[in-house]
Structures are given as C-alpha cells and as structure tokens.
Design a protein around this motif. Structure first.
Motif, PDB file in Angstrom:
ATOM      1  N   GLY A 114     136.495 -25.590  -6.378  1.00  0.00           N
ATOM      2  CA  GLY A 114     137.366 -24.578  -6.962  1.00  0.00           C
ATOM      3  C   GLY A 114     136.566 -23.541  -7.966  1.00  0.00           C
ATOM      4  N   MET A 115     137.296 -22.889  -8.458  1.00  0.00           N
ATOM      5  CA  MET A 115     136.463 -22.071  -9.536  1.00  0.00           C
ATOM      6  C   MET A 115     137.250 -21.277 -10.806  1.00  0.00           C
ATOM      7  SD  MET A 115     135.825 -18.626  -7.277  1.00  0.00           S
ATOM      8  CE  MET A 115     135.336 -17.489  -8.529  1.00  0.00           C
ATOM      9  N   TYR A 116     138.496 -21.124 -10.434  1.00  0.00           N
ATOM     10  CA  TYR A 116     139.424 -20.518 -11.536  1.00  0.00           C
ATOM     11  C   TYR A 116     139.715 -21.243 -12.568  1.00  0.00           C
ATOM     12  CZ  TYR A 116     139.647 -17.078  -7.525  1.00  0.00           C
ATOM     13  OH  TYR A 116     139.309 -16.201  -6.435  1.00  0.00           O
ATOM     14  N   ARG A 117     140.164 -20.539 -13.768  1.00  0.00           N
ATOM     15  CA  ARG A 117     140.846 -21.295 -14.658  1.00  0.00           C
ATOM     16  C   ARG A 117     142.327 -21.468 -14.438  1.00  0.00           C
ATOM     17  NH1 ARG A 117     139.875 -16.705 -19.193  1.00  0.00           N
ATOM     18  NH2 ARG A 117     140.540 -15.477 -17.625  1.00  0.00           N
ATOM     19  N   VAL A 118     142.874 -22.416 -15.049  1.00  0.00           N
ATOM     20  CA  VAL A 118     144.366 -22.481 -14.894  1.00  0.00           C
ATOM     21  C   VAL A 118     145.141 -21.106 -15.327  1.00  0.00           C
ATOM     22  CG1 VAL A 118     146.397 -23.850 -15.910  1.00  0.00           C
ATOM     23  CG2 VAL A 118     144.195 -25.007 -15.619  1.00  0.00           C
ATOM     24  N   ILE A 119     144.875 -20.458 -16.360  1.00  0.00           N
ATOM     25  CA  ILE A 119     145.359 -19.375 -16.566  1.00  0.00           C
ATOM     26  C   ILE A 119     145.338 -18.157 -15.446  1.00  0.00           C
ATOM     27  CG2 ILE A 119     143.457 -18.202 -18.175  1.00  0.00           C
ATOM     28  CD1 ILE A 119     147.533 -18.159 -18.889  1.00  0.00           C
ATOM     29  N   ASP A 353     138.735 -11.069  -3.994  1.00  0.00           N
ATOM     30  CA  ASP A 353     138.467 -11.229  -5.135  1.00  0.00           C
ATOM     31  C   ASP A 353     137.089 -10.872  -5.487  1.00  0.00           C
ATOM     32  OD1 ASP A 353     138.822 -11.948  -7.970  1.00  0.00           O
ATOM     33  OD2 ASP A 353     138.455 -13.997  -7.721  1.00  0.00           O
ATOM     34  N   THR A 354     136.514 -10.389  -6.653  1.00  0.00           N
ATOM     35  CA  THR A 354     135.326 -10.215  -7.219  1.00  0.00           C
ATOM     36  C   THR A 354     134.699 -11.283  -8.047  1.00  0.00           C
ATOM     37  OG1 THR A 354     135.934  -8.815  -9.103  1.00  0.00           O
ATOM     38  CG2 THR A 354     135.979  -7.865  -7.082  1.00  0.00           C
ATOM     39  N   ALA A 355     135.282 -12.345  -8.278  1.00  0.00           N
ATOM     40  CA  ALA A 355     134.866 -13.464  -9.030  1.00  0.00           C
ATOM     41  C   ALA A 355     133.980 -14.299  -8.496  1.00  0.00           C
ATOM     42  CB  ALA A 355     135.859 -14.164  -9.888  1.00  0.00           C
ATOM     43  N   VAL A 356     132.914 -14.895  -9.119  1.00  0.00           N
ATOM     44  CA  VAL A 356     131.926 -15.841  -8.390  1.00  0.00           C
ATOM     45  C   VAL A 356     132.170 -16.984  -9.434  1.00  0.00           C
ATOM     46  CG1 VAL A 356     130.379 -14.437  -7.490  1.00  0.00           C
ATOM     47  CG2 VAL A 356     130.082 -14.988  -9.717  1.00  0.00           C
ATOM     48  N   ARG A 357     131.849 -17.986  -8.913  1.00  0.00           N
ATOM     49  CA  ARG A 357     131.943 -19.453  -9.666  1.00  0.00           C
ATOM     50  C   ARG A 357     131.286 -19.533 -10.898  1.00  0.00           C
ATOM     51  NH1 ARG A 357     131.155 -24.058  -5.799  1.00  0.00           N
ATOM     52  NH2 ARG A 357     133.715 -23.550  -5.177  1.00  0.00           N
ATOM     53  N   GLY A 358     131.551 -19.932 -12.146  1.00  0.00           N
ATOM     54  CA  GLY A 358     130.840 -20.272 -13.260  1.00  0.00           C
ATOM     55  C   GLY A 358     129.643 -21.283 -12.814  1.00  0.00           C
ATOM     56  N   GLY A 359     128.682 -21.534 -13.643  1.00  0.00           N
ATOM     57  CA  GLY A 359     127.650 -22.473 -13.801  1.00  0.00           C
ATOM     58  C   GLY A 359     128.045 -23.889 -14.330  1.00  0.00           C
ATOM     59  N   ARG A 367     134.002 -30.180 -14.911  1.00  0.00           N
ATOM     60  CA  ARG A 367     134.619 -28.811 -14.553  1.00  0.00           C
ATOM     61  C   ARG A 367     133.439 -27.875 -14.461  1.00  0.00           C
ATOM     62  NH1 ARG A 367     137.865 -27.343 -20.078  1.00  0.00           N
ATOM     63  NH2 ARG A 367     138.118 -25.065 -18.869  1.00  0.00           N
ATOM     64  N   TYR A 368     133.704 -26.566 -13.512  1.00  0.00           N
ATOM     65  CA  TYR A 368     132.554 -25.483 -13.651  1.00  0.00           C
ATOM     66  C   TYR A 368     132.926 -24.867 -14.980  1.00  0.00           C
ATOM     67  CZ  TYR A 368     131.742 -26.436  -8.971  1.00  0.00           C
ATOM     68  OH  TYR A 368     131.232 -27.605  -7.740  1.00  0.00           O
ATOM     69  N   ASP A 369     131.803 -24.047 -15.502  1.00  0.00           N
ATOM     70  CA  ASP A 369     132.153 -23.035 -16.391  1.00  0.00           C
ATOM     71  C   ASP A 369     133.071 -21.908 -15.911  1.00  0.00           C
ATOM     72  OD1 ASP A 369     130.389 -24.400 -18.063  1.00  0.00           O
ATOM     73  OD2 ASP A 369     128.562 -23.144 -17.524  1.00  0.00           O
ATOM     74  N   ASP A 370     133.579 -21.232 -16.859  1.00  0.00           N
ATOM     75  CA  ASP A 370     134.507 -20.009 -16.578  1.00  0.00           C
ATOM     76  C   ASP A 370     133.863 -19.123 -15.346  1.00  0.00           C
ATOM     77  OD1 ASP A 370     136.232 -21.312 -18.330  1.00  0.00           O
ATOM     78  OD2 ASP A 370     136.008 -19.435 -19.840  1.00  0.00           O
TER      79      ASP A 370
END
Length: 582
Positions: A114-119, A353-359, A367-370
């Motif tokens: 996964g990659m997204y925050r809960v919010i 989407d334009t987001a990429v997974r955090g490090g 967890r991954y970073d935001d």
C-alpha cells in the motif's frame, strides 16, 4: 490484496471428510442457537429466547437445530429472529431509516503493498459519497507486531477530522488454508487488543498455516469462533468476517466456505460478490490493460479441482461464485442460510493518481513514510479510490457503527458499480385472510401457506453523473428465484449448484426516469423459497454459465486486457426468504 499466488501446497486430492462438529468450543452457546435447540426446555430460557423459539415453532422448524449447528428446514435461527410476523393490521416493516454506502476493503501505508495515509483514503471515500469504510491492512508478522498498534492513532485522528464518516479498524486476514478475508470490530477500548490477539493467534501467515490441511482448515474455523467468543463476552461490541476475492485463485473450496459460515453465523456473514481492482480491466493506453478485478489466473496445484476455468475470470466485474445464477452462492442460499455479498475497492494504489510511495524500511517501521505527491499521472494502476466505482449499501436503523454492523449481519445489503441507480427498495409482500406482511433484503417473510406473494421493487433512476462524468442508464432488471431445501448440500459440503434456481423474469426498463415501481406476482405460497434481484445497463450480456434456460442474458465473462468497467455496470441484491407457516 497481493497478486502473487498463495505459496503453499493446497491440494484438494486428500479426504475432506474431517468434521468440525466434534470440537469443544470455549465460548458459551449463543442465545439464538439455544432458543432453537430441542435440548433446552422453555423453563431454561429467558423470555426473549422463548419468543424466538415460538417463532420457529410457528414456522414448523423448532427442534431442527442442535447446539453448535445453524441449519434447519427453510430458515436459520438468525433469519427467524429477524422474521416479520403477520398481523391483521398489515405486519411490520424492517426498520431501515438510512441506506449507508461503504467499503470494507481498503489498504494504507501500513500494508507492504500500500501507500496512502488513513486520512487520504477516508477523505476520498467521503468525497465520493461513502458513509462508512474499513481500514484493512494486510495481516502478517510485521502488521501483527507493529501495524495494528500504529494504524489506530491514525484512524482515531481521521474519525475526529471526519465525524460524519464511520471509520472502522480491521485487517485483511490470511485465512488458514485459504484466501484473504476482512475482519473488523466495533470501535472501543479493546479494538486494538482483540485484532492483535486474533492476528497473532490465527493469521495463516503468522502461524505458518497456509497449507491446505485439515488442521489449518480447523484453525480458520476456530478463529471465527474465537471472534464470536469476544462478542459473547462483551470484550468487544461486535465483529464481522467476510471472505475477499474468493474465486481469484480457486482456493476457497465450497466446504471451507460453508464451514466458516456455520462456525458462527453472527461473525462469518459473506464474501465479496464483486472484487476490487476494477480499473485493471481498462485497456492499455488509458489503463493497465490487465484483468478486471485481478481475476487473470488459472487453476494450479493449490486450486479446488471442481472449479471450472471460467471461475478464474470476473463476469461483468463480479465474482464467478456470485454472478453464476444457480452457482455456489445460490447453492448456499438454497440451504436457507444467510450469506451476503459486497462490492469494494481493495484500494492499494489508485489509477490516474500522481502520488508515489514514501520511503522507509517497512519491515522495521511497520509502515512506509507518507506518500509524495506531484509525480506524473499513473495510468497503469488497477485500483479506484473508495466510493469512486464500487459501493456496498447497508440498510441501517441509525447512522452509527453498531447499526452498520447489524445491517450487514441482517443482510440488508445491495451493491452496485458506477452509481448505476440512485436508490433501490425491495419488498416481498404476502397477503392472506390473516392480513398482509412484508419483508425486505436479508429478511425472512413468514406467512400462512396459500398466501398470495408479490415482489415489489422501487427504483429511483440515476439523474446525476457518476465519477466518470456520465449519467448511467439502467436497461434491464432481473428476478432470480430459488427453492429452499435445508438438506440441499447435506451429503456433500462441496456442492456448488442449485438446480432449482433460475431467472424467472427480465424487465426492460430502458428510458425510465424518476422513481418507479415494478410488481411481480410470485404465486401462492406452498414451499420455502428465496428471491433476489440484479440489474444492468445491458451493454455486455451472454447466456449464463449454466445455460440460457437458467439465465438467458447474464453478465458476460470479462476479457483480460479489454474489460472497461465503465461500460459494463450492474447492481445485485441480497435475497429475501419466504417460508410458509403451518
């Protein structure tokens, strides 16, 4: 979900004759089973339990259930408890005050894929019209050790930011000897403790219990019973389990699904009738050009040998077990036991989407970073945001966590893709000299033998664009009916057909606008049966898998690489059961 095939040896060639009936359960017999049991005298029951037993007696089914068992002729204890009793004044209706849309299968940065925050997930779900959602990060060693604790503050914070959105904490369980499943609990002081204990004790990955052995199948049953114990003891207010993407790899055999359901019908309530990953079917050029729903697999050594090659594909975006009229879902319903369907996003990484997974080190940090926003538009991703395409509508008496869970358990559920219709109401009405009685989705209507039975369906056509910016048009509504026989699968728990179930009516509703009502005469009530509905935009249809005499124009099998979900929209409902009284 991860697309990699479940790595254990899952052969179904061994003898499945082992029984769970002899297990000793640590939890007390629940009051519904006690009320139905012939072993307990009325004097040992509370007034509410005697009332339930009297209702079963009125239906002619009391004494057909013994402690630890759920089946009886034409009706289960849970169905009987919710059944409407006919009165001279016209009977009662289910107390549904709200239809609340939701999604019980959503991943965040606390999942390894996964990659997204809960919010992020919760805000998008709310913006796309969801009233409730469940955060279900993948079970496993890291999640069991760190993730269950780490995600809770994020969920609690999201609840405060979005007070109108009900946000449950759950997890995606690696079911021992089988696929994945959603497990979630009602919010409360023990939600983290119960989920963590459940995962450490019963997750197939944590316990190295993925192989298909009798012992691992029994562990899955014990897990569901353990959740029931937590509910019975009021350690948590409620808990539910639903099987996820059941046909994806063919490793959820019919007898395993039945064993989960019968382990505790208060907890094990259904499966994904339609999987997530619906964007996977978008053709190359503007989509990933892969399999709709992630259903692009084939049978292997791990798969149940009775499943046909067609079961590894989605049909109109729905799971083969649900979409096949007279198939496995109907086979289970024909036993008179509730089993619900849902439709969900299984959101991990979302199309366009334009987001990429955090490090960050996931295994070390849990967890991954935001995620980092501002990258290029990604058209190769297979998921939609929660609420963007798939919705599970739950009939609830109020807008709160407990009401949503009760509505799901009661089967007050219908699902749709692409906002095909604006609203839907399904009622079965029986009329006799004693009066009129009605029931809605998930309920059991009990009426005198010989009553006249009518199906009444009220639809409000869609009049606003969906999130693909067009107004969907419902073209056809289908009525599906099946006979109830409690002994339907008693000789073979791997039974996966219901020979008496078929489409009995198809109605052209093209061009209708506003709110309109369809009425169907179901004849005189002589034997127990159920009825369910589906509807379509009719852009893609073909005779059903079991033949045109069973289903003349059902969903078409989805083609890997070319199955645009927006041009193939359906809704499905849960059934209503009808049982004659003596």
């Amino acid at each position: 979900m991860s697309n990699e095939h479940h790595p254990h040896s899952h052969s179904h060639d061994h003898d499945h004759g082992h029984s769970h009936d002899g297990h000793t359960h640590s939890h007390e017999v629940d009051e519904i089973t006690l009320a139905a049991s012939s072993d307990a005298p009325d004097s040992d029951l509370r007034p509410a339990e005697v009332s339930r037993r009297n209702l079963l007696r009125a239906a002619g089914v009391a004494g057909a259930v013994t402690a630890g068992m759920a089946g009886m002729t034409g009706v289960t204890p849970a169905m009987a408890e919710a059944a409407t009793v006919a009165t001279a004044k016209g009977g009662n209706r289910a107390k549904i005050r709200h239809w609340l849309a939701g999604d019980h299968h959503i991943h965040t940065q606390h999942s390894s894929d996964g990659m997204y925050r809960v919010i992020d997930q919760a805000q998008h779900g709310a913006a796309y019209g969801l009233d409730w959602l469940v955060i279900t990060d993948h079970g496993g060693a890291t999640h069991a050790k760190l993730g269950v604790d780490l995600v809770n503050p994020d969920i609690v914070a999201a609840r405060k930011i979005l007070p109108e959105t009900l946000i449950f904490q759950g997890l995606e369980w690696n079911i021992p000897a089988a696929e994945h499943g959603t497990v979630f609990v009602a919010p409360g002081r023990n939600e983290v403790a119960v989920l963590k204990q459940f995962e450490n004790s019963y997750d197939g990955s944590v316990r190295n219990a993925r192989a298909n052995t009798p012992e691992n199948e029994a562990l899955a049953v014990a897990a569901i019973q353990w959740l029931g114990t937590q509910k019975t003891k009021r350690r948590i207010e409620d808990a539910l389990f639903l099987a996820n993407h059941p046909a994806r790899n063919g490793i959820d055999s019919p007898h395993e699904v039945r064993a989960w359901r019968d382990a505790d019908p208060r907890i094990a309530i259904g499966w994904e009738g339609a999987p997530g990953h619906q964007a996977g079917g978008l053709p190359s050029g503007y989509g990933p050009g892969s399999a709709r729903g992630g259903y692009g697999n084939s049978a292997g050594a791990d798969s149940f040998p009775g499943y046909p090659p067609e079961s590894y594909r989605s049909w109109g975006g729905f799971d083969f077990y649900t979409s096949t009229v007279g198939g496995l879902w109907d086979s289970m319903l024909a036993e008179g036991k509730p089993w619900s369907i849902t439709a969900n996003s299984d959101s991990h990484r979302n199309w366009s989407d334009t987001a990429v997974r955090g490090g960050g080190d996931f295994n070390a940090n849990g967890r991954y970073d935001d995620p980092v926003y501002g990258g290029g538009i990604q058209l190769n991703l297979a998921d939609f945001w929660p609420g963007f395409y798939s919705r599970t509508h739950v009939g609830a008496s109020s807008r709160d966590y407990g009401a949503v869970m009760r509505g799901m358990r009661d089967g007050r559920v219908w699902v749709d893709h692409g906002s095909l219709v604006k609203s839907l109401d399904v009622r079965v009405v029986a009329t006799s000299r004693r009066g009129t009685v009605s029931e809605t989705l998930g309920g059991t209507l009990q009426a005198p033998r010989g009553s006249r039975v009518e199906l009444v369906v009220t639809i409000t056509a869609q009049d606003v664009p969906n999130w693909s910016q067009f107004i969907p048009e419902l073209n056809r509504v289908d009525v599906i009916r099946g006979t109830v026989d409690a002994d339907h699968a008693s000789g073979d728990a791997d039974t996966m057909t219901a020979p008496d179930t078929r489409v009995i009516k198809q109605t052209d509703v093209s061009g209708r606008t506003g709110t309109y009502t369809l009425r169907y005469d179901l004849g005189e009530l002589e034997e127990a049966f159920y009825v369910r509905m589906r509807g379509t935009d009719a852009n893609r249809s073909q005779p059903g898998y079991l033949g045109a005499s069973v289903d003349p124009a059902g969903p078409a099998i989805d083609v890997v690489g070319d199955a645009d979900p927006w041009v193939d929209l359906w809704f499905y409902t849960n059934p209503v059961w009808v049982v004659p009284t003596r």
